[in-house]
Design an enzyme around this catalytic site. Structure first.
Site, PDB file in Angstrom:
ATOM      1  N   SER A   1      40.908  32.741  33.743  1.00 54.03           N
ATOM      2  CA  SER A   1      40.054  33.768  34.505  1.00 54.03           C
ATOM      3  C   SER A   1      41.502  34.696  35.153  1.00 54.03           C
ATOM      4  CB  SER A   1      39.075  33.421  35.211  1.00 54.03           C
ATOM      5  OG  SER A   1      38.643  34.910  35.922  1.00 54.03           O
ATOM      6  N   HIS A   2      41.415  35.880  35.205  1.00 58.13           N
ATOM      7  CA  HIS A   2      42.163  36.896  35.702  1.00 58.13           C
ATOM      8  C   HIS A   2      42.080  36.431  36.748  1.00 58.13           C
ATOM      9  CE1 HIS A   2      42.794  38.410  32.209  1.00 58.13           C
ATOM     10  NE2 HIS A   2      43.216  39.278  32.485  1.00 58.13           N
ATOM     11  N   SER A   3      40.704  36.020  37.834  1.00 63.27           N
ATOM     12  CA  SER A   3      40.652  36.327  39.415  1.00 63.27           C
ATOM     13  C   SER A   3      40.298  34.502  38.902  1.00 63.27           C
ATOM     14  CB  SER A   3      39.189  36.459  39.811  1.00 63.27           C
ATOM     15  OG  SER A   3      38.984  35.361  40.705  1.00 63.27           O
TER      16      SER A   3
END
Length: 130
Positions: A10-12
């Site tokens: 994920s980007h997070s």
């Protein structure tokens, strides 16, 4: 490793860390690695993804699930950097629902191909009837 493993991208960092925590409660015997964020910022990093894959790799297989487009590009780049690329599959599935299905199926001892097919079916799920 006894079961197919999962890599969540994920980007997070918080999204994949929280998802891993949920999946570990559902299926604690499935190995799950995460690669989220990029040096404390939003984004993904091919080297971190490569390390995540290597940390759970086995001949049983690894299913990779991701959130957004550039995560896919970095996952593909990470796979190109690996020495062993057999038994690795990227699933075209929604991250949360796909990962949940993948963890359950992996815990049931399903094969890599069976798990990928099952979690990709999550794209067809109807959550609310209108």
């Amino acid at each position: 490793m006894k079961y197919v493993s999962l890599v969540l991208i994920s980007h997070s960092e918080e999204i994949v860390s929280g998802l891993k925590k949920l999946l570990n409660q559902v299926q604690p015997d499935v190995n799950i690695a995460v690669a989220g964020g990029n040096d404390g910022e939003i984004g993904t990093n091919a080297f971190r993804i490569k390390e995540a894959i290597e940390s759970v790799y086995s001949e049983k297989g690894v299913v990779i699930l991701f959130d957004l487009g550039s995560a896919l590009m970095n996952a593909e780049l990470a796979i190109e950097m690996l020495e062993k690329t057999d038994h690795i599959a990227i699933a075209d599935a929604p991250l949360v629902e796909g990962a949940y299905i993948a963890a359950v199926e992996a815990g049931l001892g399903k094969s890599l191909d069976e798990i990928v097919r099952a979690c990709e079916q999550a794209k067809q799920m109807v959550k609310v009837e209108h």
